[in-house]
Design an enzyme around this catalytic site. Structure first.
Site, PDB file in Angstrom:
ATOM      1  N   ASP A  64      -1.703  -8.017   6.542  1.00 39.92           N
ATOM      2  CA  ASP A  64      -0.504  -7.733   5.754  1.00 39.92           C
ATOM      3  C   ASP A  64       0.624  -7.169   6.619  1.00 39.92           C
ATOM      4  OD1 ASP A  64      -1.626  -8.684   3.451  1.00 39.92           O
ATOM      5  OD2 ASP A  64      -2.077  -6.720   2.589  1.00 39.92           O
ATOM      6  N   GLY A  65       0.282  -6.439   7.691  1.00 37.90           N
ATOM      7  CA  GLY A  65       1.309  -5.906   8.578  1.00 37.90           C
ATOM      8  C   GLY A  65       2.097  -7.009   9.260  1.00 37.90           C
ATOM      9  N   ASP A 139       8.758  -1.475   1.300  1.00 38.87           N
ATOM     10  CA  ASP A 139       9.274  -0.180   0.863  1.00 38.87           C
ATOM     11  C   ASP A 139      10.162   0.478   1.907  1.00 38.87           C
ATOM     12  OD1 ASP A 139       7.354   0.845   2.739  1.00 38.87           O
ATOM     13  OD2 ASP A 139       5.854   0.946   1.156  1.00 38.87           O
ATOM     14  N   ASP A 168       6.811  16.019  -0.233  1.00 37.86           N
ATOM     15  CA  ASP A 168       6.446  15.535   1.096  1.00 37.86           C
ATOM     16  C   ASP A 168       7.255  14.302   1.478  1.00 37.86           C
ATOM     17  OD1 ASP A 168       4.609  17.530   1.361  1.00 37.86           O
ATOM     18  OD2 ASP A 168       2.832  16.262   1.189  1.00 37.86           O
ATOM     19  N   TYR A 181       1.815   1.643  -0.233  1.00 35.92           N
ATOM     20  CA  TYR A 181       1.874   3.102  -0.181  1.00 35.92           C
ATOM     21  C   TYR A 181       2.184   3.682  -1.561  1.00 35.92           C
ATOM     22  CZ  TYR A 181       3.100   7.612   2.071  1.00 35.92           C
ATOM     23  OH  TYR A 181       3.158   8.928   2.475  1.00 35.92           O
ATOM     24  N   ALA A 182       3.052   3.014  -2.312  1.00 39.98           N
ATOM     25  CA  ALA A 182       3.526   3.563  -3.587  1.00 39.98           C
ATOM     26  C   ALA A 182       2.393   3.792  -4.577  1.00 39.98           C
ATOM     27  CB  ALA A 182       4.583   2.640  -4.196  1.00 39.98           C
ATOM     28  N   VAL A 183       1.476   2.837  -4.695  1.00 39.19           N
ATOM     29  CA  VAL A 183       0.401   2.999  -5.679  1.00 39.19           C
ATOM     30  C   VAL A 183      -0.525   4.145  -5.284  1.00 39.19           C
ATOM     31  CG1 VAL A 183      -1.284   1.379  -4.682  1.00 39.19           C
ATOM     32  CG2 VAL A 183      -1.186   1.700  -7.156  1.00 39.19           C
ATOM     33  N   SER A 184      -0.675   4.402  -3.989  1.00 38.80           N
ATOM     34  CA  SER A 184      -1.492   5.530  -3.535  1.00 38.80           C
ATOM     35  C   SER A 184      -0.866   6.864  -3.924  1.00 38.80           C
ATOM     36  CB  SER A 184      -1.668   5.474  -2.014  1.00 38.80           C
ATOM     37  OG  SER A 184      -2.312   4.284  -1.620  1.00 38.80           O
TER      38      SER A 184
END
Length: 292
Positions: A64-65, A139, A168, A181-184
Site C-alpha cells: 500500500d505504501g 491523509d 497528540d 491511520y484514521a480508523v485506528s
C-alpha cells in the site's frame, strides 16, 4: 467508466527483487497478447513518463505504501491504477501476487472498469506566504515531534471558527485513507465513492471533539497555536514538513482526483471483511435476510 486494455505501465517497488522479477514476467505475458508494456522502478522525485500518461492502466507492484506513492504521482492524469500486493495489508493493492494472471486475463478480455477517488490539496501559509504545499491520496496528518506533548490547534471551516483542540495530533483523511491511520484513531469508515473527507483527532485532551465528515467543497483550516511543542504536517505518512506557531494549514479537495481499476469480485465491503475492518461473527458471506 469503461476502457480497453491496450498499453500498460508497470511501476515496481524500489530495490525489491521480487517486484522486478514479477514485472519482467508481466511484460512477457502482455507482449504475448499484443498489449504494450513498459516498466519503471518507483521514483518519487520525478513525474511519471510520457508512456504512463498515455497508458490504459498503471500497474503498481508493491504494498500500500508504494501504491500511495505512485498514486500521488498519478493525480490528475486520468489513467487508472491497479495494485499487485507484495506487502502486508494490501487494502489498496488488491490483486495478489499469486493471482495476477487470472485477474489480468479478465481485464484483457473484458476491459477496465474504473472508479474515481478524491485527493486532498494542502498548503502551509506563514506570514501570508505559502511555504509548503502538497497532495495527499490517503491523509494529511498534523502531529507532535519527539517529545510526548500535546499540540495546540485552532480549527475552522470555510472561515468560520470551529474550536480549539489540544491533542497528540489531527488526521484529515480522504475516503480512500479512512481505512488507514484514521480508523485506528477512531475515525469513520467512508465509502470511497463519496466526495467528502473526515477530520479525526488523535488522543484529544480534555476535549469533546468528535470525528466529523466534511463535504468535499468545504475548506478546512488549522492554525498552529502558541506552545512549547514541535508540530509537523505529513502527507500520506511519507513526506513531512516542520510547522511554526502562527502557521495556517489549509486543506481542500484537490481540483483533480485519480482513478482506480475495479477488480471483479472485490467490493469495498468484501475488502472490509477480508482485512478485518468489519467482523462477521455469524459466518462470512451470508446473505442479508429478505424483508417480510
Amino acid at each position: 467508466m469503461h476502457r480497453e486494455l491496450k498499453r500498460v505501465f508497470i511501476v515496481t517497488k524500489q530495490a525489491h527483487a521480487g517486484a522486478a522479477a514479477l514485472a519482467a514476467d508481466m511484460q512477457a505475458w502482455f507482449a504475448a497478447r499484443g498489449i504494450e508494456a513498459a516498466t519503471e522502478e518507483n521514483d518519487t522525485a520525478s513525474a511519471l513518463p510520457d508512456f504512463a500518461r498515455s497508458a490504459s492502466c498503471i500497474m503498481v507492484l508493491g504494498g500500500d505504501g508504494t501504491m500511495l506513492s505512485v498514486s500521488r504521482r498519478a493525480v490528475g492524469l486520468d489513467v487508472p491504477l491497479l495494485g499487485v500486493n507484495l506487502g502486508k495489508v494490501g487494502f489498496l493493492a488488491e490483486v495478489s501476487a499469486a493471482g495476477w494472471q487470472q485477474a489480468f486475463t479478465r481485464l484483457a478480455e473484458n476491459g477496465l472498469t474504473c472508479s474515481e477517488r478524491l485527493a486532498l490539496h494542502f498548503a502551509v501559509s506563514r506570514e501570508g506566504r505559502c511555504v509548503f504545499e502538497g497532495t495527499a491520496v490517503n491523509d494529511v496528518v498534523l502531529h507532535r515531534g519527539v517529545l510526548a506533548r500535546v499540540i495546540n490547534l485552532g480549527l475552522g471551516v470555510d472561515g468560520e471558527w470551529l474550536g480549539d483542540l489540544r491533542a497528540d495530533g489531527l488526521i484529515v483523511s480522504t475516503p480512500t485513507g479512512a481505512t488507514g491511520y484514521a480508523v485506528s484513531a477512531g475515525g469513520p469508515l467512508v465509502h470511497p465513492d463519496m466526495s467528502v473527507y473526515a477530520i479525526t483527532p488523535i488522543c484529544p485532551f480534555l476535549n469533546n471533539f468528535h470525528p466529523m465528515v466534511l463535504a468535499g467543497s468545504m475548506r478546512f483550516e488549522i492554525r498552529i497555536l502558541e506552545g512549547p511543542q514541535e508540530v509537523y504536517v505529513t502527507q500520506d505518512g511519507q513526506e513531512c514538513f516542520a510547522l511554526q506557531a502562527g502557521d495556517l494549514v489549509t486543506v481542500t479537495q484537490a481540483s483533480r482526483g485519480l482513478l482506480f481499476v475495479a477488480v471483479e469480485g472485490s467490493t469495498y465491503f468484501t475488502r472490509l471483511r477480508a482485512k478485518g475492518f468489519v467482523r462477521d461473527p455469524r459466518g462470512r458471506g451470508r446473505a442479508v435476510p429478505a424483508s417480510s
